[in-house]
Enzyme design. Sequence first.
Site, short mmCIF file in Angstrom:
data_model
loop_
_atom_site.label_atom_id
_atom_site.label_comp_id
_atom_site.label_asym_id
_atom_site.label_seq_id
_atom_site.Cartn_x
_atom_site.Cartn_y
_atom_site.Cartn_z
N ASN A 211 0.54 -1.27 0.39
CA ASN A 211 -0.22 -0.19 -0.18
C ASN A 211 0.98 1.14 -0.24
O ASN A 211 1.70 0.90 -0.14
CB ASN A 211 -0.68 -0.20 1.45
CG ASN A 211 -0.06 -0.22 2.71
OD1 ASN A 211 0.24 0.80 2.72
ND2 ASN A 211 -0.58 -1.19 3.40
N ASP A 280 -4.63 -6.11 4.72
CA ASP A 280 -5.36 -7.49 5.24
C ASP A 280 -5.63 -8.60 4.34
O ASP A 280 -6.22 -9.06 5.19
CB ASP A 280 -6.94 -6.20 5.46
CG ASP A 280 -7.45 -5.24 5.40
OD1 ASP A 280 -6.37 -5.12 6.98
OD2 ASP A 280 -7.59 -4.28 5.09
N LYS A 290 7.69 -16.81 -10.89
CA LYS A 290 7.80 -15.92 -11.07
C LYS A 290 5.95 -16.55 -12.05
O LYS A 290 6.85 -17.27 -13.26
CB LYS A 290 8.62 -15.03 -12.52
CG LYS A 290 8.71 -13.71 -13.07
CD LYS A 290 9.20 -13.18 -13.28
CE LYS A 290 8.64 -11.84 -14.32
NZ LYS A 290 9.22 -11.91 -15.30
N LYS A 340 -14.18 1.17 14.91
CA LYS A 340 -12.68 0.67 15.37
C LYS A 340 -12.44 0.66 16.34
O LYS A 340 -11.74 -0.18 17.39
CB LYS A 340 -11.91 1.29 13.98
CG LYS A 340 -11.88 0.92 13.09
CD LYS A 340 -10.87 1.83 11.95
CE LYS A 340 -11.43 0.96 11.00
NZ LYS A 340 -10.08 1.53 9.55
N LYS A 344 -11.89 -2.92 18.49
CA LYS A 344 -11.10 -2.97 18.48
C LYS A 344 -10.37 -3.15 20.32
O LYS A 344 -9.14 -3.09 20.72
CB LYS A 344 -9.94 -2.73 17.59
CG LYS A 344 -10.04 -3.08 16.00
CD LYS A 344 -9.15 -2.90 14.51
CE LYS A 344 -9.38 -2.54 13.35
NZ LYS A 344 -8.45 -3.42 12.65
N1 CTP Z 1 -4.05 -3.14 11.75
C1 CTP Z 1 -3.87 -4.14 12.33
N2 CTP Z 1 -3.55 -5.35 11.55
C2 CTP Z 1 -4.10 -5.80 10.44
C3 CTP Z 1 -5.08 -4.36 9.81
C4 CTP Z 1 -4.84 -3.48 10.58
O1 CTP Z 1 -3.23 -4.26 13.31
N3 CTP Z 1 -4.14 -7.04 9.94
C5 CTP Z 1 -4.46 -1.82 12.75
C6 CTP Z 1 -3.64 -0.89 11.47
O2 CTP Z 1 -2.37 -0.42 11.44
C7 CTP Z 1 -4.61 0.90 12.30
C8 CTP Z 1 -5.68 0.25 12.57
O3 CTP Z 1 -5.86 -1.64 12.64
O4 CTP Z 1 -3.87 0.75 13.76
C9 CTP Z 1 -6.59 0.24 11.85
O5 CTP Z 1 -6.41 -0.40 9.95
P1 CTP Z 1 -7.53 0.37 9.18
O6 CTP Z 1 -6.39 -0.23 7.66
O7 CTP Z 1 -7.92 1.82 9.09
O8 CTP Z 1 -8.86 -0.94 9.03
P2 CTP Z 1 -9.37 -1.89 9.02
O9 CTP Z 1 -9.58 -2.80 10.42
O10 CTP Z 1 -7.84 -2.62 8.34
O11 CTP Z 1 -10.53 -1.64 8.65
P3 CTP Z 1 -10.67 -1.59 7.02
O12 CTP Z 1 -9.86 -1.98 5.97
O13 CTP Z 1 -11.60 -2.24 6.30
O14 CTP Z 1 -10.97 -0.12 7.09
#
Ligand code: CTP
Length: 403
Positions: A211, A280, A290, A340, A344
């Site tokens: 990302n 995610d 490859k 969140k 969380k």
């Molecule tokens: N995070 C994490 N582990 C993951 C995904 C996210 O610890 N596998 C943490 C990120 O470091 C951040 C928080 O969760 O502090 C929110 O991440 P974000 O990308 O905004 O949200 P997601 O929980 O991944 O949900 P979505 O992508 O559906 O918004």
Amino acid sequence: MQNGFTGKKIVLGVTGSIAAFKVAGWVSTLAQEGADISVVMTEAASRFVTPLTFAALSGNPVFTDMFQAEEAHAISHIQLGQEADLVLIAPATANTIAKLAHGMADDLLSTTVLAAACPVLIAPTMNSKMLENPATQRNLTLLRELGHGIIEPEFGKMACKTEGPGRLPEWEDVREQLLASLTKQDLAGEKILITAGPTRENLDPARFLSNRSSGKMGYALARTAKRRGAEVLLISGPTALPTPYGVRRINIQTAKDMHDAVMDNCGAASVIIKAAAVSDFRPRKTALEKVKKDTAELVLNLKQTDDILKKLGQKKEKYDYLLVGFAAESSNLRAAGEKKLKEKNLDLIAINDIGCSNTGFEADTNQVTLLDKDGFTELPLISKEQTANLILDRIGKLLTPDS
Ligand code: CTP
């Protein structure tokens, strides 16, 4: 908002070393950052760089002689030390170190240090043999015992063509040590674990899913937390950023690596800040060879990664850390952040609008909304370092609600 050097009175003592020319650059940078610098040079120092150079760069008169300073500039021999916010001796020769360790006051520089009512930082710079000599080491111990800060010299090639410890460190590291001396150590005693940057999920030996995270927000948090006295562990995905001074860094690649590193270290932390943009999803299978373009379409089969922050939320009560998350959002910011925070089990969440070019991913500035048990606080559009300081202010309040 003020930068750490703005309006600060810094006395720079320069002694007789070839490295004096390097410090001329520091004076220029400090002056640009708003510091009021008075340079005091020993007689030997003015043989390496002329006082005129330092006068031009600092915009202030340079003091070389105790009596000349009193007569020409109407300052008393103790005034400089007493009015300063910080005294820095760089480069500091073995001779000056010996004099300061024994409380001598036979020139303006040693008198200034003896009369100083502020932090004193000393940057030993000399040939390795001189540095390692027990006499110098004993003098450095004495200076530490007197409460002075020692800027550790670097290892490297010296002007005398030998290699070893004794070089003047790079400006970025010295800058951090100066800023720490000028900053209230309100996070001393805290052990802060910070995650930063992106993760990479390998598709094949040539490609990965990732990302746009640059790591800038997490690194700004690590740098400022260290500056405020915390012990900082940074668990970082791949970024182009240098490790902030005094911060321990563990490099990871994948979400799984980050998960494992965080779980190994969360028990020792008093605060955890999850600024990383964790993938995610990861490919269900990583191809060993490859992938060739012999089909018109390619469908990727992805699997969810563990939500590290959620897992930390479940362990929070057992380990007793304060848990801070980020939310990267492009719409319905507040509602998504609130969800969140609850789901969380967080103490604080920094909600980030990633839909604008000057906030969120890759930008040097940020505009976040904080949410904790007391509700929402919208921060202004400011640098990521300023944002980091405001987030740390809020963390400080959550750690000690009565302060
Ligand atoms: N995070 C994490 N582990 C993951 C995904 C996210 O610890 N596998 C943490 C990120 O470091 C951040 C928080 O969760 O502090 C929110 O991440 P974000 O990308 O905004 O949200 P997601 O929980 O991944 O949900 P979505 O992508 O559906 O918004």
